[in-house]
Design an enzyme around this catalytic site. Structure first.
Site, PDB file in Angstrom:
ATOM      1  N   ASN C   9       0.856  -1.191   0.000  1.00  0.00           N
ATOM      2  CA  ASN C   9       0.000   0.000   0.000  1.00  0.00           C
ATOM      3  C   ASN C   9       0.890   1.239   0.000  1.00  0.00           C
ATOM      4  O   ASN C   9       1.658   1.457   0.941  1.00  0.00           O
ATOM      5  CB  ASN C   9      -0.878  -0.055   1.270  1.00  0.00           C
ATOM      6  CG  ASN C   9      -1.820   1.124   1.393  1.00  0.00           C
ATOM      7  OD1 ASN C   9      -1.822   2.022   0.552  1.00  0.00           O
ATOM      8  ND2 ASN C   9      -2.631   1.126   2.448  1.00  0.00           N
ATOM      9  N   LEU C  10       0.799   2.034  -1.043  1.00  0.00           N
ATOM     10  CA  LEU C  10       1.690   3.210  -1.154  1.00  0.00           C
ATOM     11  C   LEU C  10       1.173   4.405  -0.356  1.00  0.00           C
ATOM     12  O   LEU C  10       1.850   5.422  -0.240  1.00  0.00           O
ATOM     13  CB  LEU C  10       1.879   3.593  -2.627  1.00  0.00           C
ATOM     14  CG  LEU C  10       2.390   2.474  -3.544  1.00  0.00           C
ATOM     15  CD1 LEU C  10       2.732   3.047  -4.927  1.00  0.00           C
ATOM     16  CD2 LEU C  10       3.625   1.795  -2.968  1.00  0.00           C
ATOM     17  N   LYS C  11      -0.056   4.293   0.176  1.00  0.00           N
ATOM     18  CA  LYS C  11      -0.661   5.373   0.983  1.00  0.00           C
ATOM     19  C   LYS C  11      -0.417   6.742   0.328  1.00  0.00           C
ATOM     20  O   LYS C  11      -0.520   6.852  -0.892  1.00  0.00           O
ATOM     21  CB  LYS C  11      -0.096   5.305   2.407  1.00  0.00           C
ATOM     22  CG  LYS C  11      -0.431   3.956   3.086  1.00  0.00           C
ATOM     23  CD  LYS C  11      -0.268   4.000   4.576  1.00  0.00           C
ATOM     24  CE  LYS C  11      -0.712   2.683   5.200  1.00  0.00           C
ATOM     25  NZ  LYS C  11      -0.592   2.682   6.655  1.00  0.00           N
ATOM     26  N   HIS C  93      -9.953  -0.111   4.456  1.00  0.00           N
ATOM     27  CA  HIS C  93      -8.668   0.043   5.159  1.00  0.00           C
ATOM     28  C   HIS C  93      -8.892   0.873   6.425  1.00  0.00           C
ATOM     29  O   HIS C  93      -9.776   1.725   6.469  1.00  0.00           O
ATOM     30  CB  HIS C  93      -7.652   0.738   4.244  1.00  0.00           C
ATOM     31  CG  HIS C  93      -6.278   0.757   4.844  1.00  0.00           C
ATOM     32  ND1 HIS C  93      -5.867   1.711   5.742  1.00  0.00           N
ATOM     33  CD2 HIS C  93      -5.248  -0.101   4.699  1.00  0.00           C
ATOM     34  CE1 HIS C  93      -4.625   1.455   6.110  1.00  0.00           C
ATOM     35  NE2 HIS C  93      -4.217   0.362   5.487  1.00  0.00           N
ATOM     36  N   GLU C 141      -5.570  -6.346  10.302  1.00  0.00           N
ATOM     37  CA  GLU C 141      -4.507  -5.425  10.715  1.00  0.00           C
ATOM     38  C   GLU C 141      -4.914  -4.707  11.992  1.00  0.00           C
ATOM     39  O   GLU C 141      -5.726  -3.771  11.935  1.00  0.00           O
ATOM     40  CB  GLU C 141      -4.301  -4.329   9.658  1.00  0.00           C
ATOM     41  CG  GLU C 141      -3.869  -4.789   8.302  1.00  0.00           C
ATOM     42  CD  GLU C 141      -3.413  -3.594   7.456  1.00  0.00           C
ATOM     43  OE1 GLU C 141      -2.238  -3.515   7.134  1.00  0.00           O
ATOM     44  OE2 GLU C 141      -4.274  -2.733   7.146  1.00  0.00           O
ATOM     45  N   ILE C 146      -0.240  -0.636  13.084  1.00  0.00           N
ATOM     46  CA  ILE C 146       0.059  -0.110  11.746  1.00  0.00           C
ATOM     47  C   ILE C 146       1.119   0.998  11.853  1.00  0.00           C
ATOM     48  O   ILE C 146       0.971   1.924  12.631  1.00  0.00           O
ATOM     49  CB  ILE C 146      -1.221   0.423  11.057  1.00  0.00           C
ATOM     50  CG1 ILE C 146      -2.167  -0.736  10.769  1.00  0.00           C
ATOM     51  CG2 ILE C 146      -0.878   1.172   9.774  1.00  0.00           C
ATOM     52  CD1 ILE C 146      -3.481  -0.338  10.110  1.00  0.00           C
ATOM     53  N   GLY C 181       2.988  -3.486  10.767  1.00  0.00           N
ATOM     54  CA  GLY C 181       4.346  -3.652  11.292  1.00  0.00           C
ATOM     55  C   GLY C 181       5.212  -4.629  10.523  1.00  0.00           C
ATOM     56  O   GLY C 181       6.340  -4.933  10.930  1.00  0.00           O
ATOM     57  N   SER C 203       4.749   1.246   4.962  1.00  0.00           N
ATOM     58  CA  SER C 203       5.920   2.084   5.252  1.00  0.00           C
ATOM     59  C   SER C 203       7.225   1.311   5.314  1.00  0.00           C
ATOM     60  O   SER C 203       8.264   1.821   4.892  1.00  0.00           O
ATOM     61  CB  SER C 203       5.716   2.846   6.557  1.00  0.00           C
ATOM     62  OG  SER C 203       5.530   1.948   7.635  1.00  0.00           O
TER      63      SER C 203
END
Lengths: 222, 222, 222, 222
Positions: C9-11, C93, C141, C146, C181, C203
């Site tokens: 996920n590039l957020k 999400h 999640e 996260i 994580g 991330s």
């Protein structure tokens, strides 16, 4: 009564829920009577009726949904708020934000029911915008200071004076309150000094060891 | 008392607001006593206290926010709902939808406070999903039939039987109510026939010329 | 290709925006080709087209609104997502929660357009509920982990095994991913060990000094 | 170029999705070139890049979320909008309402990225409020007229003149557009007559049998 206004938001603090709400309201009533300063409380929806029917002071709703009579479930309908005994309502508190269209509709809805309106804002620009909608009060509260214990009057006096100037320029009939971090007499005095007519506050009083003593300190410098 | 349950949602109907809420609740109480069928009411937040303190019948909140004690404004906090006298709550009504995470958190929050939980759903798939969260009741209501006057038991019996089957398969402890367009005795009888244990209804009773007579008709076929 | 799935996920990370999204996707493609493990990316809406038209790997939307063709502004319409080249979509999400009714409608909408569906959940109960809706994947999640750098597989293995068990019991056709994580090879290995078929992560890879090296480490233990 | 501005919102119309968005934008470009009147388009997020990279005309986003780079999923991040080629954004369209605080933050976010801002409003009061926030344009659109085929300039000219007056009084640097039901040359002419500098429109053009001919008619009376 002076024209100063103090509104105590009980939020969902346990100390301000149910019978607790009645007790805090009673303390407000006593300090208001002794000091001649107007003090209102904003209990949770479920507590408006029992506070308003047991304590003779101005009761505000914490929010209002701009819905009419009809097929709406879980909404804060103006007539139920009014029937429960409220004389006014907060609108757009930072913990209960509304769309611009709904802030406008909430003000109109409240006015039609003769409820006082206090629109909460977060900076000078939104205070100016809220003033254009014509509520009774704009209450500016920088969100980052809410519950911080650091009074807005010290941490960011410019947001208060800036809001007062902007509101007056756009609609001189609208009065300005300020909030966030307010709990002591010197905070209220500073707030008035900066041009606001009063304060919106919460944890500093509701969660004080002795709310009545905290309120007495709050009004001691006016 | 049979195990049948009728819950009357007062929404924001003027006829079910303030003193009106007390009167409708009184009618429900009388018909419940006469018929031996359990009838609860779900008034607006502001009306829970006065209904619960004046009429001896099960009172439900129209919604519940899964927030704790603290800095929350305009929310329906479980403790205020409980203190006001409610014994249960609707969750996720089609006019007050919650996220999946908040439905789950609302059920947990309500259970911890010993409040009954009725989760509203819109079709078989969401009934199954809600059952997996373990509420006391799932109340399936096709949104397009709400307020239509066309009973779900006639217009879409499959959504009731399908929900009953799916819920039983996933969690047999969860009971099923149905709603939308229900107002008459034959509607309740059909709802029970389809496997639900009762109904959630609103306008058909609240806005009836004579709510008590409408309730008497509602329970007449059981 | 194994049946393992990694979705990145590039957020709204700057490193995963615009040309950056294309570069990260290129790294994913190379590692997928080298390792034989399926890796997909979920760029922002605005970046789906340029990623999908420049890099040959599975592209997912970060969300989807269950609206049809018509008067909807600012929505993520299934046809625009599909036309831009996506093959699937995240739904619900934790940073983009939907109501239960809209999760269900989003799954149906995506399936009708032949898009893969990954529904994100926050605990075992919501994983079970999501499974009842029949998506291709449930990705559990715990929100508090996260972006924490603490892998869910270590901090809360029970939420993964519990979700796998609950999902399988309700709908064995649904597969389970886990996330929060996750960044290292041992995290992915542990995730598979716990019964999930892959991971959703962000991330740990996107903001790594060298995303390709980080991806290589991620797949090194499978 | 005159100072008149036309912005065509493609919403989620199939005719304005994917390759369709490019075709409609191409028609806008041709009519803009022929007439000397500025015409912009607001495609869906997924279509901004391909429209902006294939057609040389001003592209607007349909909305913008005031989030920064970071852990945000499914949001319209300013940098992705900008990188995709947009020169501006709608904010607070009636189908995508924002809170007052987020409208303010979206304007600031867009300005910092040198994007033009068009804030949509629903009446004179909200137009005044929006003007206080200092966007480039306020676009007033009575929601009940959107998609009605009845032009605001005929059905409610007072909302246009009232908005122009209120906006000018509060911030003369802000320009006013109007919208809702606009599709013909006489509608645009009337809109300019009422003091607005242009129009925001959608279905009247996008869903026309021949969008280019409809656009040619639209600009024919200026």
């Amino acid at each position: 009564m002076s024209s100063t206004l103090i509104v105590l938001n009980l939020k969902t603090y346990l100390e301000g829920t149910g019978e607790g709400a009645v007790k805090v309201a009673q303390a407000c009533k006593e300090v208001a009577d002794d000091s001649g300063i107007e003090i209102g409380v904003a209990p949770q929806f479920c507590d408006i009726y029992r506070v308003a029917s047991q304590v003779d002071l101005p009761v505000y709703s914490q929010s209002l949904d701009p819905v009419g009579a009809g097929s709406f479930t879980g909404h804060a309908f103006v007539q139920s708020i009014k029937d429960a005994g409220a004389v006014g309502t907060l609108i757009n508190h930072s913990e209960c934000r509304l769309t611009l269209a709904n802030i406008d509709a909430s003000i109109t809805t409240a006015k039609n029911a003769a409820l006082k309106t206090i629109v909460c804002t977060n900076n000078v620009a939104t205070s100016a915008a809220a003033a254009a909608l014509g509520p009774d009060y704009v209450a500016v509260e920088p969100p980052e200071l809410i519950g911080s214990g650091i009074p807005v009057s010290k941490a960011d006096p410019g947001v208060v004076t800036g809001s007062v100037d902007a509101v007056k320029r756009i609609n001189p009939a609208v009065q300005v309150l300020c909030g966030a971090g307010i709990s002591k007499g010197e905070d209220l005095a500073a707030a008035l000094e900066l041009g606001s007519v009063g304060v919106l506050l919460a944890s500093g009083i509701v969660k004080a060891a002795n709310p009545k003593a905290a309120l007495e300190d709050l009004v001691s410098k006016v």
